[in-house]
Design a protein around this motif. Structure first.
Motif, mmCIF file in Angstrom:
data_model
loop_
_atom_site.group_PDB
_atom_site.id
_atom_site.type_symbol
_atom_site.label_atom_id
_atom_site.label_comp_id
_atom_site.label_asym_id
_atom_site.label_seq_id
_atom_site.Cartn_x
_atom_site.Cartn_y
_atom_site.Cartn_z
ATOM 1 N N ILE A 181 32.372 48.540 40.368
ATOM 2 C CA ILE A 181 33.704 48.271 40.897
ATOM 3 C C ILE A 181 34.252 46.995 40.284
ATOM 4 C CG2 ILE A 181 35.064 47.798 42.961
ATOM 5 C CD1 ILE A 181 33.098 49.397 44.559
ATOM 6 N N PRO A 182 35.407 47.068 39.610
ATOM 7 C CA PRO A 182 35.931 45.869 38.953
ATOM 8 C C PRO A 182 36.555 44.897 39.940
ATOM 9 C CG PRO A 182 37.446 47.694 38.657
ATOM 10 C CD PRO A 182 36.239 48.263 39.356
ATOM 11 N N MET A 183 36.585 43.645 39.532
ATOM 12 C CA MET A 183 37.298 42.603 40.263
ATOM 13 C C MET A 183 38.693 42.522 39.663
ATOM 14 S SD MET A 183 37.733 39.771 42.147
ATOM 15 C CE MET A 183 38.646 38.204 42.059
ATOM 16 N N PRO A 184 39.748 42.891 40.420
ATOM 17 C CA PRO A 184 41.092 42.854 39.838
ATOM 18 C C PRO A 184 41.561 41.433 39.615
ATOM 19 C CG PRO A 184 41.204 43.337 42.182
ATOM 20 C CD PRO A 184 39.750 43.349 41.812
ATOM 21 N N ALA A 185 42.402 41.250 38.628
ATOM 22 C CA ALA A 185 42.981 39.931 38.368
ATOM 23 C C ALA A 185 43.823 39.488 39.560
ATOM 24 C CB ALA A 185 43.834 39.984 37.109
ATOM 25 N N GLN A 186 43.829 38.183 39.817
ATOM 26 C CA GLN A 186 44.587 37.620 40.939
ATOM 27 C C GLN A 186 45.542 36.548 40.407
ATOM 28 O OE1 GLN A 186 44.078 38.959 44.018
ATOM 29 N NE2 GLN A 186 42.516 40.274 43.141
ATOM 30 N N PRO A 187 46.544 36.945 39.628
ATOM 31 C CA PRO A 187 47.440 35.947 39.029
ATOM 32 C C PRO A 187 48.288 35.211 40.060
ATOM 33 C CG PRO A 187 48.284 38.171 38.675
ATOM 34 C CD PRO A 187 46.904 38.321 39.245
ATOM 35 N N GLN A 188 48.426 35.797 41.261
ATOM 36 C CA GLN A 188 49.248 35.150 42.283
ATOM 37 C C GLN A 188 48.575 33.949 42.917
ATOM 38 O OE1 GLN A 188 47.525 37.849 42.772
ATOM 39 N NE2 GLN A 188 46.420 37.603 44.697
ATOM 40 N N SER A 230 38.909 57.774 43.419
ATOM 41 C CA SER A 230 38.473 56.872 44.480
ATOM 42 C C SER A 230 37.121 56.256 44.138
ATOM 43 C CB SER A 230 38.390 57.575 45.834
ATOM 44 O OG SER A 230 38.008 56.656 46.842
ATOM 45 N N ASN A 231 36.736 55.289 44.964
ATOM 46 C CA ASN A 231 35.402 54.705 44.862
ATOM 47 C C ASN A 231 34.955 54.399 46.279
ATOM 48 O OD1 ASN A 231 36.930 52.384 45.453
ATOM 49 N ND2 ASN A 231 37.144 51.910 43.271
ATOM 50 N N GLU A 232 34.484 53.216 46.522
ATOM 51 C CA GLU A 232 33.989 52.901 47.856
ATOM 52 C C GLU A 232 35.070 52.420 48.809
ATOM 53 O OE1 GLU A 232 30.569 50.385 47.879
ATOM 54 O OE2 GLU A 232 29.838 51.122 45.985
ATOM 55 N N VAL A 233 36.316 52.360 48.361
ATOM 56 C CA VAL A 233 37.351 51.733 49.170
ATOM 57 C C VAL A 233 38.267 52.760 49.822
ATOM 58 C CG1 VAL A 233 39.172 50.010 49.215
ATOM 59 C CG2 VAL A 233 37.262 49.748 47.622
ATOM 60 N N PHE A 234 38.994 53.555 49.028
ATOM 61 C CA PHE A 234 39.971 54.475 49.579
ATOM 62 C C PHE A 234 39.662 55.913 49.186
ATOM 63 C CE2 PHE A 234 42.421 50.474 49.218
ATOM 64 C CZ PHE A 234 42.677 50.305 50.563
ATOM 65 N N THR A 235 40.288 56.852 49.886
ATOM 66 C CA THR A 235 40.105 58.269 49.590
ATOM 67 C C THR A 235 40.812 58.629 48.283
ATOM 68 O OG1 THR A 235 42.010 58.737 50.992
ATOM 69 C CG2 THR A 235 39.837 58.934 51.995
ATOM 70 N N PRO A 236 40.443 59.753 47.660
ATOM 71 C CA PRO A 236 41.001 60.109 46.351
ATOM 72 C C PRO A 236 42.511 60.354 46.392
ATOM 73 C CG PRO A 236 39.011 61.370 46.815
ATOM 74 C CD PRO A 236 39.377 60.674 48.078
ATOM 75 N N ILE A 237 43.172 60.021 45.300
ATOM 76 C CA ILE A 237 44.593 60.306 45.149
ATOM 77 C C ILE A 237 44.779 61.633 44.425
ATOM 78 C CG2 ILE A 237 46.702 59.556 43.975
ATOM 79 C CD1 ILE A 237 45.944 56.713 44.550
ATOM 80 N N VAL A 238 43.924 61.892 43.455
ATOM 81 C CA VAL A 238 44.054 63.084 42.616
ATOM 82 C C VAL A 238 42.852 64.000 42.831
ATOM 83 C CG1 VAL A 238 44.224 63.913 40.244
ATOM 84 C CG2 VAL A 238 45.394 61.814 40.910
ATOM 85 N N GLY A 239 43.095 65.307 42.734
ATOM 86 C CA GLY A 239 42.031 66.296 42.876
ATOM 87 C C GLY A 239 42.428 67.384 43.854
ATOM 88 N N ASN A 243 27.838 38.425 53.206
ATOM 89 C CA ASN A 243 27.597 39.857 53.036
ATOM 90 C C ASN A 243 28.620 40.485 52.107
ATOM 91 O OD1 ASN A 243 29.366 39.343 55.517
ATOM 92 N ND2 ASN A 243 29.801 41.487 55.108
ATOM 93 N N LYS A 244 28.207 41.572 51.500
ATOM 94 C CA LYS A 244 29.082 42.337 50.622
ATOM 95 C C LYS A 244 30.037 43.176 51.461
ATOM 96 C CE LYS A 244 29.028 46.140 47.281
ATOM 97 N NZ LYS A 244 28.190 47.054 46.477
ATOM 98 N N ILE A 245 31.314 43.249 51.040
ATOM 99 C CA ILE A 245 32.262 44.196 51.635
ATOM 100 C C ILE A 245 32.620 45.201 50.545
ATOM 101 C CG2 ILE A 245 34.488 44.466 52.787
ATOM 102 C CD1 ILE A 245 34.204 41.642 53.843
ATOM 103 N N VAL A 246 33.560 44.859 49.688
ATOM 104 C CA VAL A 246 33.791 45.639 48.470
ATOM 105 C C VAL A 246 33.085 44.953 47.313
ATOM 106 C CG1 VAL A 246 35.517 46.524 46.865
ATOM 107 C CG2 VAL A 246 35.996 46.495 49.318
ATOM 108 N N GLY A 247 33.320 43.652 47.209
ATOM 109 C CA GLY A 247 32.624 42.849 46.218
ATOM 110 C C GLY A 247 31.513 42.057 46.869
#
Length: 360
Positions: free
Chosen positions: A335-342, A85-94, A296-300
């Protein structure tokens, strides 16, 4: 002759009366002829759920290596490179161990555990749940866009991070039932049969207590002042459809019980197509505002911050189009900016030009 004539008149009157009654019924129910039965192909297109017995699971396979590539490109920005996880969602693994995999129950879920947080792999009991959710809902900004082999691969990568499968593993419809037998919490679901019977009784026998009730409310959880508005005003980040109850974090916290202050604001949003020359409408249509505020910043970062950073850049529009379409990392933090091919080329160009002009 008269008898036959009367019979004809009677039949004509009856038929005419039936016709009038049918017309009246249709007039009272104007929706009578609206709609049709769904076609088999239409039902099949929506009937994509996967059951715990793996009915509905499509044939295919995906490797851990493929899943890692898809994860880093489309998943890591919200869930962390390693599912931490990071600043967005709770962890998936652990929170799971090899001992948990052996016995099928997660120790950290037992009473008395001080593990700080429940992760997805700690809680989920069936591997089909993970496959189904990834297939239907991920990535959140373009659901149902992953190919079957990519879904298998992403799930294989998650399972590898949790030490359920090795790093050279290829998950498929042929071996997924075997992998189910290694899920850390596979024995964690409890089936209480009486709840499934019409005449069954509940699993608790408590009685209502109306004595010695507290008369004062004590707040047991607080948000530190330095963190209150760290990610922008929470009230502005609620879904724009339905009741809005977010706290206005630009103001000091309330001093009296919140139940006395909550107001419900029903917000209705028209589903109109954005004008081609309206960049702000394009931001909403392409889900840009889920991660970026205007000021203002949210995630990015906020769009004003992006505009300020690139105001003197030569070829700023082309640079911004590339970032929108292909993503990036490291410019505004980890935190990376994901590609937005759509996002269409026209939309990307309009948004980039708006940012380059100052994002106003």
């Amino acid at each position: 002759m008269w008898r036959k004539t009367l019979q004809v008149l009677a039949v004509s009157t009856l038929v005419g009366g039936l016709g009038t009654g049918l017309a009246q019924a249709q007039a009272n129910k104007p929706w009578h002829e609206i709609g049709r039965d769904a076609k088999p192909a239409e039902i099949k297109a929506w009937n994509i759920d996967v059951r715990p017995d793996f009915k509905g699971l499509p044939k295919g396979s995906g490797s851990v290596k493929l899943g890692e590539q898809v994860w880093e490109a489309q998943c890591a920005s919200c869930h962390g490179v390693f599912g931490e996880s990071n600043e967005v969602f709770t962890p998936i693994v652990g929170g799971t161990t090899k001992e948990d995999i052996q016995r099928g129950r997660v120790k950290n879920l037992e009473e008395g555990s001080n593990y700080p947080q429940r992760t997805t792999m700690m809680k989920v009991a069936t591997i089909s749940t993970l496959w189904d959710y990834i297939n239907r809902a991920m990535p959140w900004n373009n659901p149902k866009s992953l190919k079957v082999e990519e879904v298998y691969g992403v799930l294989a990568y998650i399972l590898n991070l949790a030490d359920v499968v090795p790093e050279d593993f290829v998950l498929s419809d042929q071996n997924i039932a075997e992998v189910q037998q290694r899920m850390p919490n596979r024995n964690g679901m409890v089936f209480y049969e009486p709840l499934w019977r019409v005449d069954g009784r509940g699993d608790v026998q408590n009685v209502a207590c109306m004595r010695d009730c507290p008369v004062q409310v004590s707040i047991r959880s607080v948000l530190p002042e330095h963190a209150r508005d760290a990610h922008g005003n929470i009230r502005e980040q609620n879904r724009v459809i339905g009741p809005v109850r977010g706290a206005d974090t630009t103001r000091p916290p309330p001093t009296e019980p919140l139940t006395q202050r909550i107001t419900v604001e029903a917000v209705v949003v028209a589903q109109a197509a954005p004008a081609a020359n309206d960049p702000k409408a394009l931001l909403n249509t392409n889900s840009c505002t889920a991660c970026h505020g205007i000021n203002n910043k949210i995630v990015g970062p906020g769009f004003n911050e992006i505009a300020a950073k690139n105001k003197d850049r030569a070829g700023a529009v082309a640079y911004l189009i590339d970032k929108i379409k292909n993503g990036g990392q490291g410019v505004y933090g980890a935190i990376p900016m994901p590609a937005q091919p759509q996002v269409s080329d026209a939309d990307a160009k309009a948004i980039a030009e708006w940012i380059a002009a100052g994002a106003k």
